[in-house]
Design a protein around this motif. Structure first.
Motif, PDB file in Angstrom:
ATOM      1  N   GLN A  24       0.812  -1.217   0.000  1.00 24.41           N
ATOM      2  CA  GLN A  24       0.000   0.000   0.000  1.00 24.41           C
ATOM      3  C   GLN A  24       0.849   1.273   0.000  1.00 24.41           C
ATOM      4  N   GLY A  25       2.074   1.175  -0.532  1.00 28.84           N
ATOM      5  CA  GLY A  25       2.853   2.369  -0.791  1.00 28.84           C
ATOM      6  C   GLY A  25       3.842   2.768   0.276  1.00 28.84           C
ATOM      7  N   GLU A  26       3.980   1.976   1.366  1.00 25.69           N
ATOM      8  CA  GLU A  26       4.955   2.326   2.396  1.00 25.69           C
ATOM      9  C   GLU A  26       6.362   2.268   1.816  1.00 25.69           C
ATOM     10  N   ASP A  27       7.213   3.222   2.212  1.00 26.37           N
ATOM     11  CA  ASP A  27       8.594   3.211   1.735  1.00 26.37           C
ATOM     12  C   ASP A  27       9.490   2.297   2.566  1.00 26.37           C
ATOM     13  N   VAL A  28       9.133   2.074   3.822  1.00 25.93           N
ATOM     14  CA  VAL A  28       9.864   1.166   4.706  1.00 25.93           C
ATOM     15  C   VAL A  28       8.824   0.372   5.480  1.00 25.93           C
ATOM     16  N   PHE A  29       8.942  -0.954   5.510  1.00 27.19           N
ATOM     17  CA  PHE A  29       7.928  -1.753   6.199  1.00 27.19           C
ATOM     18  C   PHE A  29       8.423  -3.179   6.429  1.00 27.19           C
ATOM     19  N   ARG A  30       7.761  -3.840   7.365  1.00 27.25           N
ATOM     20  CA  ARG A  30       7.968  -5.270   7.591  1.00 27.25           C
ATOM     21  C   ARG A  30       6.799  -6.006   6.950  1.00 27.25           C
ATOM     22  N   PRO A  31       7.077  -6.955   6.051  1.00 30.35           N
ATOM     23  CA  PRO A  31       5.986  -7.589   5.308  1.00 30.35           C
ATOM     24  C   PRO A  31       5.293  -8.682   6.103  1.00 30.35           C
ATOM     25  N   ARG A  32       4.049  -8.898   5.805  1.00 30.21           N
ATOM     26  CA  ARG A  32       3.308 -10.025   6.370  1.00 30.21           C
ATOM     27  C   ARG A  32       3.908 -11.320   5.812  1.00 30.21           C
ATOM     28  N   GLY A  33       4.271 -12.197   6.715  1.00 29.23           N
ATOM     29  CA  GLY A  33       4.871 -13.463   6.306  1.00 29.23           C
ATOM     30  C   GLY A  33       6.376 -13.515   6.472  1.00 29.23           C
ATOM     31  N   LEU A  34       7.032 -12.353   6.578  1.00 30.54           N
ATOM     32  CA  LEU A  34       8.478 -12.274   6.843  1.00 30.54           C
ATOM     33  C   LEU A  34       8.747 -11.034   7.677  1.00 30.54           C
ATOM     34  N   ARG A  35       8.088 -10.937   8.827  1.00 31.14           N
ATOM     35  CA  ARG A  35       8.159  -9.710   9.610  1.00 31.14           C
ATOM     36  C   ARG A  35       9.548  -9.455  10.184  1.00 31.14           C
ATOM     37  N   GLY A  36      10.430 -10.458  10.169  1.00 34.49           N
ATOM     38  CA  GLY A  36      11.789 -10.251  10.642  1.00 34.49           C
ATOM     39  C   GLY A  36      12.660  -9.474   9.678  1.00 34.49           C
ATOM     40  N   SER A  37      12.176  -9.220   8.474  1.00 31.72           N
ATOM     41  CA  SER A  37      12.932  -8.471   7.466  1.00 31.72           C
ATOM     42  C   SER A  37      12.327  -7.095   7.263  1.00 31.72           C
ATOM     43  N   ILE A  38      13.183  -6.109   7.011  1.00 32.54           N
ATOM     44  CA  ILE A  38      12.728  -4.771   6.653  1.00 32.54           C
ATOM     45  C   ILE A  38      12.838  -4.624   5.146  1.00 32.54           C
ATOM     46  N   LEU A  39      11.732  -4.272   4.507  1.00 34.18           N
ATOM     47  CA  LEU A  39      11.726  -4.034   3.060  1.00 34.18           C
ATOM     48  C   LEU A  39      11.605  -2.541   2.794  1.00 34.18           C
ATOM     49  N   VAL A  40      12.185  -2.113   1.683  1.00 30.86           N
ATOM     50  CA  VAL A  40      12.095  -0.718   1.278  1.00 30.86           C
ATOM     51  C   VAL A  40      11.706  -0.650  -0.191  1.00 30.86           C
ATOM     52  N   SER A  41      11.112   0.478  -0.544  1.00 33.79           N
ATOM     53  CA  SER A  41      10.659   0.715  -1.911  1.00 33.79           C
ATOM     54  C   SER A  41      11.799   1.205  -2.788  1.00 33.79           C
ATOM     55  N   GLU A  42      11.533   1.270  -4.096  1.00 31.28           N
ATOM     56  CA  GLU A  42      12.514   1.846  -5.017  1.00 31.28           C
ATOM     57  C   GLU A  42      12.753   3.313  -4.704  1.00 31.28           C
ATOM     58  N   ARG A  43      11.718   3.999  -4.262  1.00 26.86           N
ATOM     59  CA  ARG A  43      11.885   5.411  -3.909  1.00 26.86           C
ATOM     60  C   ARG A  43      12.863   5.566  -2.743  1.00 26.86           C
ATOM     61  N   PHE A  44      12.783   4.671  -1.777  1.00 26.93           N
ATOM     62  CA  PHE A  44      13.709   4.727  -0.652  1.00 26.93           C
ATOM     63  C   PHE A  44      15.121   4.388  -1.114  1.00 26.93           C
ATOM     64  N   ALA A  45      15.258   3.404  -2.005  1.00 30.77           N
ATOM     65  CA  ALA A  45      16.585   3.051  -2.532  1.00 30.77           C
ATOM     66  C   ALA A  45      17.218   4.248  -3.231  1.00 30.77           C
ATOM     67  N   GLN A  46      16.430   4.995  -4.007  1.00 26.23           N
ATOM     68  CA  GLN A  46      16.947   6.193  -4.678  1.00 26.23           C
ATOM     69  C   GLN A  46      17.296   7.277  -3.671  1.00 26.23           C
ATOM     70  N   PHE A  47      16.514   7.385  -2.608  1.00 25.97           N
ATOM     71  CA  PHE A  47      16.773   8.333  -1.528  1.00 25.97           C
ATOM     72  C   PHE A  47      18.133   8.056  -0.878  1.00 25.97           C
ATOM     73  N   ILE A  48      18.421   6.789  -0.604  1.00 25.15           N
ATOM     74  CA  ILE A  48      19.699   6.411   0.002  1.00 25.15           C
ATOM     75  C   ILE A  48      20.858   6.754  -0.929  1.00 25.15           C
TER      76      ILE A  48
END
Length: 229
Positions: free
Chosen positions: A171-195
């Protein structure tokens, strides 16, 4: 004729850059106050680790040349530098919660080199629990138990050899823990470009389809399809 189909969003697993030029680790300083993890709104089971409560204090261990902008903290919390926190807010990215000032009581130099001249301020933040859910059919992972709750999708994982998300669940979050793998932090392409644009340090971004986590060396499962890219 150009296709009107929107591009499939890409996601990255956010990790610290171990052995990198700004390799920095966090260590607790007692007392450490902990609270209960949030419950799943559907099954009531705990979602994640115990929450970190004030006072937010700790030590940093410096293995690289200089202190990093990103440091894995206590439990599900991470530390980000003041300049990273300000840029995150200024550019209106989403998904990080908290922004609690952290008192760094000591910096320990763990390898040869001079101690840093300047000590950045750090803030403790937590990645939100997002709506994005792991696509169990098109991901290569070994679970220790079946998924019983369709909401939190909590189930242990022995190994991961690439994964993807169910289309339409993000749903558009730039940083989030996904359902089913909450131990991992996922980021969007927008966040990757930000870094990349700001040059923030001690960060490694791994495309989800290339991410491997296999401490028991079990290898990829034979009955899962390769994640699509």
């Amino acid at each position: 004729m150009a296709s009107d189909t929107p591009p499939i969003p890409r996601f990255f697993v956010l990790k610290d850059d171990m052995f990198g030029r700004h390799d920095t680790k966090f260590r607790d300083v007692k007392p450490v106050n902990l609270g209960e993890p949030p419950p799943c709104p559907q099954c009531g089971e705990p979602m994640g680790m115990l929450t970190w409560l004030p006072p937010y204090r700790g030590e940093l261990e410096l293995y690289g040349e200089g202190l990093g902008d990103y440091v894995e903290g206590h439990g599900y919390d991470v530390l980000i530098s003041e300049r990273m926190a300000e840029a995150f807010r200024d550019e209106e990215l989403t998904g990080l919660l908290g922004f609690h000032p952290v008192e760094v009581v000591r910096v320990r130099r763990k390898r040869k080199g001079a101690k840093p001249d300047a000590m950045p301020r750090y803030f403790a933040v937590t990645a939100c629990f997002g709506r994005g859910a792991v696509d169990e059919v098109h991901s290569r992972l070994r679970r220790t138990e079946p998924i019983t709750c369709p909401e939190c999708r909590s189930a242990g994982v022995n190994s991961v050899h690439g994964f993807t998300l169910d289309p339409g669940t993000w749903q558009g979050e730039d940083v989030f823990r996904p359902r089913g793998l909450r131990g991992s932090i996922l980021v969007s392409e927008r966040f990757a470009q930000f870094i990349q644009r700001h040059g923030f340090t001690n960060i490694k971004l791994i495309p989800t389809e290339e991410y491997v986590m296999d401490p028991l060396r079990l290898g990829p499962p034979a009955d899962n399809a390769v994640p699509s890219t």
